[in-house]
Scaffold this active site. Sequence first.
Site, short mmCIF file in Angstrom:
data_model
loop_
_atom_site.label_atom_id
_atom_site.label_comp_id
_atom_site.label_asym_id
_atom_site.label_seq_id
_atom_site.Cartn_x
_atom_site.Cartn_y
_atom_site.Cartn_z
N CYS A 69 9.45 19.86 -5.39
CA CYS A 69 9.29 21.24 -5.83
C CYS A 69 9.56 21.54 -7.31
O CYS A 69 8.68 22.02 -8.02
CB CYS A 69 10.13 22.17 -4.96
SG CYS A 69 11.55 21.40 -4.19
N HIS A 125 13.71 28.11 -8.21
CA HIS A 125 14.04 26.68 -8.20
C HIS A 125 13.76 25.96 -9.51
O HIS A 125 13.31 24.82 -9.53
CB HIS A 125 13.34 25.97 -7.04
CG HIS A 125 14.08 24.72 -6.61
ND1 HIS A 125 13.58 23.82 -5.71
CD2 HIS A 125 15.30 24.24 -6.99
CE1 HIS A 125 14.44 22.83 -5.54
NE2 HIS A 125 15.49 23.07 -6.31
#
Length: 518
Positions: A69, A125
Site C-alpha cells: 500500500c 497511510h
Amino acid sequence: MRLIRYFLTFIQFFIFCHCLKRPHIILFIADDYGYSDIGYHGSHIRTPHMDRLALSGVRLNNYYVQPICSPTRAQLMTGKYSIHLGLQHSYIRPAQPNCLPYGEVTLGEKLQRLGYRTNLVGKWHLGFHKKHCWPTRRGFHHFFGFLTGAEDFYTHESDYLFPGKRKMWKGFDLRENDKNIAWDYQGEYSTHLFTKKVQKIIKKHDKSKPLFLVVSFQAVHGPLQVPKEYLQPYRYIKNEKRRIYAGMVTCMDEAVGNITKTLKHTGILENSVIAFTTDNGGRPHLGGYNWPLRGGKGSLWDGGLRGLGFVHSPLLPTKVRGSVVKKLMHVSDWFPTLVEGVAQGSVGKLKLDGYNMWPILSGETKTSPRKEILHNIDPLSTHPYRKKGLQSRQGRRWKRYFDTDIRAAIRMGKWKLITGIPGDGSWYLPPELYKTSKPFRLKEDKGKRIWLFNMIVDPTETTDVSLNRPEIVEMLLKKLSYYHKHSLPPTFPRNDVRANPKFYNQTWTHWSTIKVNT
C-alpha cells in the site's frame, strides 16, 4: 489605483473562467482488491456499478501498481518511483518516524495551484508522526478518514504489535482535518460512512471551482467485516473468508454507484473524469484472488503488481468508450495524466517517472510514451542463502551487472525480469469457481534468484526463459543497475515506543512532536 483595480479584476475573472474549463476529478482507490474479483473479469462477485463505469469508459488491461500500500500511494501522489522517494522497502508502520518526503510536490498540491478544491476521504497511510505528514499539509484542503494502514471497520481502532512486545497496541484513528477526532462515528461501517461524507462534499461543492476528490476506501482490506445483508447473495460460497470478502466488494461497488449518482444529480458528473485504481493485488488468505495471475499482495509476481484500473468520463470521445487500453501504464502515471492531460496544467520542472497517458486514454494517439516499468529495487530484501549449482553459477555470472540476490523486478516491452525473492509464487483458484482450493506451486523455483518471462505469450508467468535468452537478461540487469545507482537509500527507521496510543488518550496522532514520559 483604478487601473490596478481593473487589472486585478481582470486577473480574477481570467482565473475564474479558466477554472470553469477544468474538469472535476474523482479518484477511487480500492485496498487489497483482487485482480479477478470484478464482474467484467468474469467474477461471480456482483459489481454492477463498477462494471457499468468501466465498460462504458476505458479499461486498463496492462496497468501496474506496487505490491503493497504505502509505496503505491506514494507513487500516485508524487509521480515518482519508490526508489526516488526512499520508500522502496515495505510499508510505513504506525510507530515509525517516517512519511512521504517533505520536499515532494504532491498531486493535491499541484491541483490546488490550478484552482482545484481538494478533498481526501478514507485511508492515508503515508505517515503521520508529524502533522507536516498529514493530508491537510500535503495538498488537501479537507480530510476525513484514518492515518494508519488498517483498522476495525466499525470501532475505527487500529491495532499494532510493537516489535519485541507481547501486548497489542490499540488506538482510535478517525479524524476530520487536523484537530477533530471523530469519536461520534464509532459503530458506523466505514464504507457507508465514507460514502456519506463524500456525498456531502459533492452536494456542498461550489460548481464554479473544479473539484479533486480522492475516495480512498478502507475496503476490501482486512479485517474481514461487512453488514449481514451483503452476505446473502453469497450464501453458496462455503469458504467463510471468501464469502465475507465478496460481500465487502459488493458493498464497495454500491458505494461507487451511490457516489456516481450524487455526481449526476448535482450536475457535476457531466464535466468530470472518474479514475479507479487498486493499491496492490488481492490476498488469497483473506479472500482476495488474482486468478489466473501468479502470486498476490506483497509479491513481485503479476498477481501482486497488476492492478484493476479504468477511466470513465462523459468527456471521453465516443470512439474510445467501451475500449481496452493494452499499453503499459503505471500508478506513477496518474500524476502527469491528471495534471497535464485532464486539468490542462503543467508539471513544470518536476522530474517524474510517470508519463501523461491522457492522449492514449482519449484516443488522440496510439503511440505510448511508456516503454518500461521499474516495479521495484529493494536492497534491504536479499536472498537469505546461497545455493550451490546452476543458480549459483548464474548469480556469479550476472553479478558484474546487478546483484541478483537483491529483490527487484523490471518490465520492458514484453519482457519481465525478477531477481532475489519475489514472494509467494503460487496460483490461487477462487473457491466458488473450482472444486479444489489448493494453490499450485512450482517446486523448481526454490533457491532461484532470477526469472525472465515473455509476458505477451506467458502472462501468467509459468515458463522461465532466462537460460534461453541471456542477452535479454543482460540488458534488463543493466537497466536495474542504472536505476539502482540513481536511487535513494531506503528510509525505514526503527519503531519508537513514543508512538503508543496510551500516551494520547488511546488515539494515533503526531506522536514524534509531543513530549511524553515513556
